[in-house]
Design a protein around this motif. Structure first.
Motif, PDB file in Angstrom:
ATOM      1  N   MET A   1     -13.959 -12.884  36.507  1.00 25.58           N
ATOM      2  CA  MET A   1     -12.612 -13.034  36.044  1.00 25.58           C
ATOM      3  C   MET A   1     -12.379 -14.511  35.767  1.00 25.58           C
ATOM      4  SD  MET A   1      -9.710 -11.472  35.647  1.00 25.58           S
ATOM      5  CE  MET A   1      -8.036 -11.892  35.411  1.00 25.58           C
ATOM      6  N   ASP A   2     -11.988 -14.810  34.547  1.00 22.35           N
ATOM      7  CA  ASP A   2     -11.632 -16.179  34.176  1.00 22.35           C
ATOM      8  C   ASP A   2     -10.107 -16.222  34.113  1.00 22.35           C
ATOM      9  OD1 ASP A   2     -10.939 -18.528  32.765  1.00 22.35           O
ATOM     10  OD2 ASP A   2     -12.887 -18.555  31.761  1.00 22.35           O
TER      11      ASP A   2
ATOM     12  N   LEU B   1      -7.950 -15.632  30.859  1.00 23.34           N
ATOM     13  CA  LEU B   1      -7.519 -14.254  31.085  1.00 23.34           C
ATOM     14  C   LEU B   1      -8.509 -13.258  30.502  1.00 23.34           C
ATOM     15  CD1 LEU B   1      -3.688 -14.628  30.484  1.00 23.34           C
ATOM     16  CD2 LEU B   1      -4.909 -14.566  32.664  1.00 23.34           C
ATOM     17  N   THR B   2      -9.769 -13.437  30.910  1.00 23.86           N
ATOM     18  CA  THR B   2     -10.831 -12.540  30.489  1.00 23.86           C
ATOM     19  C   THR B   2     -11.591 -12.038  31.710  1.00 23.86           C
ATOM     20  OG1 THR B   2     -12.389 -14.372  30.193  1.00 23.86           O
ATOM     21  CG2 THR B   2     -11.143 -13.654  28.244  1.00 23.86           C
TER      22      THR B   2
ATOM     23  N   GLY C   1     -22.082  -7.567  30.441  1.00 21.86           N
ATOM     24  CA  GLY C   1     -22.061  -8.717  29.551  1.00 21.86           C
ATOM     25  C   GLY C   1     -20.894  -8.752  28.582  1.00 21.86           C
ATOM     26  N   ARG C   2     -20.176  -7.652  28.434  1.00 26.70           N
ATOM     27  CA  ARG C   2     -19.024  -7.644  27.532  1.00 26.70           C
ATOM     28  C   ARG C   2     -17.884  -8.428  28.164  1.00 26.70           C
ATOM     29  NH1 ARG C   2     -15.768  -2.332  25.262  1.00 26.70           N
ATOM     30  NH2 ARG C   2     -14.032  -3.501  24.381  1.00 26.70           N
ATOM     31  N   ILE C   3     -17.168  -9.182  27.353  1.00 25.34           N
ATOM     32  CA  ILE C   3     -16.013  -9.934  27.836  1.00 25.34           C
ATOM     33  C   ILE C   3     -14.753  -9.182  27.402  1.00 25.34           C
ATOM     34  CG2 ILE C   3     -14.730 -12.091  27.702  1.00 25.34           C
ATOM     35  CD1 ILE C   3     -17.419 -13.513  27.384  1.00 25.34           C
TER      36      ILE C   3
ATOM     37  N   LEU D   1      -7.889  -9.757  28.746  1.00 21.38           N
ATOM     38  CA  LEU D   1      -6.858  -9.184  29.601  1.00 21.38           C
ATOM     39  C   LEU D   1      -5.453  -9.658  29.248  1.00 21.38           C
ATOM     40  CD1 LEU D   1      -8.659  -9.408  33.050  1.00 21.38           C
ATOM     41  CD2 LEU D   1      -8.672  -7.524  31.409  1.00 21.38           C
ATOM     42  N   ASP D   2      -5.343 -10.631  28.397  1.00 21.51           N
ATOM     43  CA  ASP D   2      -4.050 -11.194  28.027  1.00 21.51           C
ATOM     44  C   ASP D   2      -3.322 -10.212  27.107  1.00 21.51           C
ATOM     45  OD1 ASP D   2      -1.858 -12.659  27.243  1.00 21.51           O
ATOM     46  OD2 ASP D   2      -2.992 -14.470  26.822  1.00 21.51           O
TER      47      ASP D   2
END
Length: 80
Positions: free
Chosen positions: A1-2, A6-7, A69-71, A74-75
């Motif tokens: 989680m970044d 927001l990914t 591996g998929r990003i 979430l925003d």
């Protein structure tokens, strides 16, 4: 989680979670996102987090497809 971008990026787990409470050992954990089995879709799971409608079967949870591996964005302000 970044939390800045927001990914969320799914990765294969290196090991199973460590749990020290009642029930340990009885759970079946999946360490690779692609191995989550689809279930019959219902009204509550008809759409994915990104709003894409899916077929009659989908993986449980907010994402219609789980890929290592998929990003995932979430925003909600960046949704189509």
């Amino acid at each position: 989680m970044d939390t800045e971008k927001l990914t969320l990026e799914l990765k294969k787990a290196d090991r199973l979670p460590e749990m020290r409470h009642h029930g340990t050992g009885r759970q079946n954990y999946i360490t690779e996102p692609e191995k989550v089995l689809p279930v019959k879709a219902s009204m509550e799971t008809a759409d994915a987090f990104d709003g894409d409608a899916r077929g009659e079967r989908r993986v449980p949870g907010p994402f219609a497809v789980l890929e290592t591996g998929r990003i995932y964005e979430l925003d909600p302000r960046k949704r189509k």
